[in-house]
Enzyme design. Sequence first.
Site, PDB file in Angstrom:
ATOM      1  N   GLU A   1     -10.164   2.040   3.792  1.00 48.07           N
ATOM      2  CA  GLU A   1      -9.846   3.224   2.981  1.00 48.07           C
ATOM      3  C   GLU A   1     -11.111   3.767   2.305  1.00 48.07           C
ATOM      4  O   GLU A   1     -11.351   4.982   2.287  1.00 48.07           O
ATOM      5  CB  GLU A   1      -8.808   2.831   1.939  1.00 48.07           C
ATOM      6  CG  GLU A   1      -8.377   3.920   0.979  1.00 48.07           C
ATOM      7  CD  GLU A   1      -7.430   3.349  -0.065  1.00 48.07           C
ATOM      8  OE1 GLU A   1      -7.723   3.531  -1.270  1.00 48.07           O
ATOM      9  OE2 GLU A   1      -6.419   2.720   0.306  1.00 48.07           O
TER      10      GLU A   1
ATOM     11  N   HIS B   1      -7.679  -3.469   4.484  1.00 45.97           N
ATOM     12  CA  HIS B   1      -7.093  -2.120   4.474  1.00 45.97           C
ATOM     13  C   HIS B   1      -7.809  -1.253   3.447  1.00 45.97           C
ATOM     14  O   HIS B   1      -8.202  -0.116   3.724  1.00 45.97           O
ATOM     15  CB  HIS B   1      -5.598  -2.208   4.153  1.00 45.97           C
ATOM     16  CG  HIS B   1      -4.967  -0.915   3.720  1.00 45.97           C
ATOM     17  ND1 HIS B   1      -5.134  -0.389   2.447  1.00 45.97           N
ATOM     18  CD2 HIS B   1      -4.171  -0.032   4.365  1.00 45.97           C
ATOM     19  CE1 HIS B   1      -4.490   0.747   2.353  1.00 45.97           C
ATOM     20  NE2 HIS B   1      -3.884   0.985   3.495  1.00 45.97           N
ATOM     21  N   ASN B   2      -7.984  -1.777   2.238  1.00 44.68           N
ATOM     22  CA  ASN B   2      -8.625  -0.998   1.183  1.00 44.68           C
ATOM     23  C   ASN B   2     -10.095  -0.743   1.495  1.00 44.68           C
ATOM     24  O   ASN B   2     -10.626   0.316   1.163  1.00 44.68           O
ATOM     25  CB  ASN B   2      -8.489  -1.720  -0.157  1.00 44.68           C
ATOM     26  CG  ASN B   2      -7.094  -1.624  -0.742  1.00 44.68           C
ATOM     27  OD1 ASN B   2      -6.123  -1.421  -0.015  1.00 44.68           O
ATOM     28  ND2 ASN B   2      -6.977  -1.761  -2.036  1.00 44.68           N
TER      29      ASN B   2
ATOM     30  N   SER C   1       0.826  -1.204   0.000  1.00 47.37           N
ATOM     31  CA  SER C   1       0.000   0.000   0.000  1.00 47.37           C
ATOM     32  C   SER C   1       0.861   1.254   0.000  1.00 47.37           C
ATOM     33  O   SER C   1       1.925   1.292   0.606  1.00 47.37           O
ATOM     34  CB  SER C   1      -0.914   0.027   1.229  1.00 47.37           C
ATOM     35  OG  SER C   1      -1.684   1.217   1.242  1.00 47.37           O
TER      36      SER C   1
ATOM     37  N   LYS D   1      -4.579  -6.763   3.238  1.00 46.40           N
ATOM     38  CA  LYS D   1      -4.554  -5.637   2.299  1.00 46.40           C
ATOM     39  C   LYS D   1      -5.959  -5.334   1.785  1.00 46.40           C
ATOM     40  O   LYS D   1      -6.335  -4.167   1.608  1.00 46.40           O
ATOM     41  CB  LYS D   1      -3.614  -5.955   1.122  1.00 46.40           C
ATOM     42  CG  LYS D   1      -3.608  -4.895   0.001  1.00 46.40           C
ATOM     43  CD  LYS D   1      -3.204  -3.514   0.513  1.00 46.40           C
ATOM     44  CE  LYS D   1      -2.783  -2.559  -0.578  1.00 46.40           C
ATOM     45  NZ  LYS D   1      -3.754  -2.288  -1.618  1.00 46.40           N
TER      46      LYS D   1
END
Length: 484
Positions: free
Chosen positions: A192, A188-189, A131, A185
Amino acid sequence: MPTAAANIGVVGLAVMGSNLARNLASREGNTVAIFNRSYEKTQSVLDAHPEAGFIPASTYQEFADSLQKPRTAIIMVKAGAGTDAVIDELVKVFEPGDIIVDGGNAYFPDTIRREKAVRETGINFVGAGISGGEEGALTGPSIMPGGSDESWVTLGPILKSIAAIAEGEPCVTHVGHDGAGHFVKMVHNGIEYADMQLIAEAYDLIRRGTGKTPAEIAEIFAEWNKGELESYLIEITAEVLRQVDASTGKPLVDVILDQAGAKGTGAWTVQTALSLGVPVSGIAEATFARSLSSHPEQRAVAAALPGPADEFTVPADQADAFIEDVRLALYASKIVAYSQGFDEIRAGAAEYGWNIDLGAIAKIWRGGCIIRAQFLNRIADAYAQTPDLPVLMTAPYFAEAIGRAQAAWRRVVVAAAQAGIPAPAFSSSLSYYDGIRADRLPAALVQGQRDFFGAHTYKRIDKDGTFHTQWSGDRTEIPAVDTH
């Protein structure tokens, strides 16, 4: 045959791949081999960056021969069939003990599948979430690698050499085996998505409510970035709102088409959460908000639908108080988004047998990545104090913060509803907060309905067992037959 001089190789030299290769080459101890399907691209990278000392290869065999054993290669190609094609070629020229790393945004079940297949050859396969975008790849990303313990021995020092540094610590950790890195990940996105939507809703409420210009709101966000909301996304929001379009002289935000793109990771986060039975309502609403924005044909027709009779205007003498309410609502909703995201990581770890250290994940997100924020230290502290913390926002720091923000949060959601301003992430986050703290939920009625039309049974609060009411008969309750 070239000399095996490189300790790391990169396959795929588009912007992310070439930037990562340059980052690797800039760190002491690394010599980088590079390969691209089109050698013209390889040559252009060589020409542009002679200082990197890259070792180029025109074939996969030449690439493999240039790597020291255990050979280690990072694939930076578009996720999907292209990744599988590169893996197939590398497997042909690599040997047992070598390491293939997929640094793309792969869907974690694909990573699990690939790791299982490659493992049968004796080669290590690592799915690594990276990232930070193009800048992070070049200067220091946050890296979330999965894979075997054996691969981490070789890969760990290399990834630590290029990762972002936050408070003296590299933003990389061995997340867990097979698909764990790409799973984290993905979440995480998803966080986001929620973070960005919440910021957009805050901007929309302030602009519509107070009439302030984008440039004036930029200063508000810049001020917010000095306090508990300090984060990369708040910082760049101020920069975007300050930008003036050169051709029209208007704020750039006013000439950008209001249709938000998405690359799938938000949807993956929501779909996976549904399969795991984890409510991630803030992330879901942020994902749906992008979908809604991308249907202009429907929005054009629906524009004729009635809304509130009165225009939403905050009196001038109340503007500062309203803006502070929005700030507090944003912070409380942000806490919910992260709490839900970490719930999903914990559930995924339990489902797939990964030993994921939630505090370590919070730490590697403090630098390099898109959601880097000051309060990730508070998340790390919470899990350090209580590793099995069942609900992140019940940690003392977050409970106090939400308690302090609660009244403002409710006022903002009410104001948005009365004004006809969509605030799906704010309102769904508040509903989740109220739902999870509720002593009793209307799910009891849902269970009654399910039993009525489908004999799905229910449990009682006053005795053990499972029951069914004979709705189409005399409506007596009977113990349910265990069909398992």
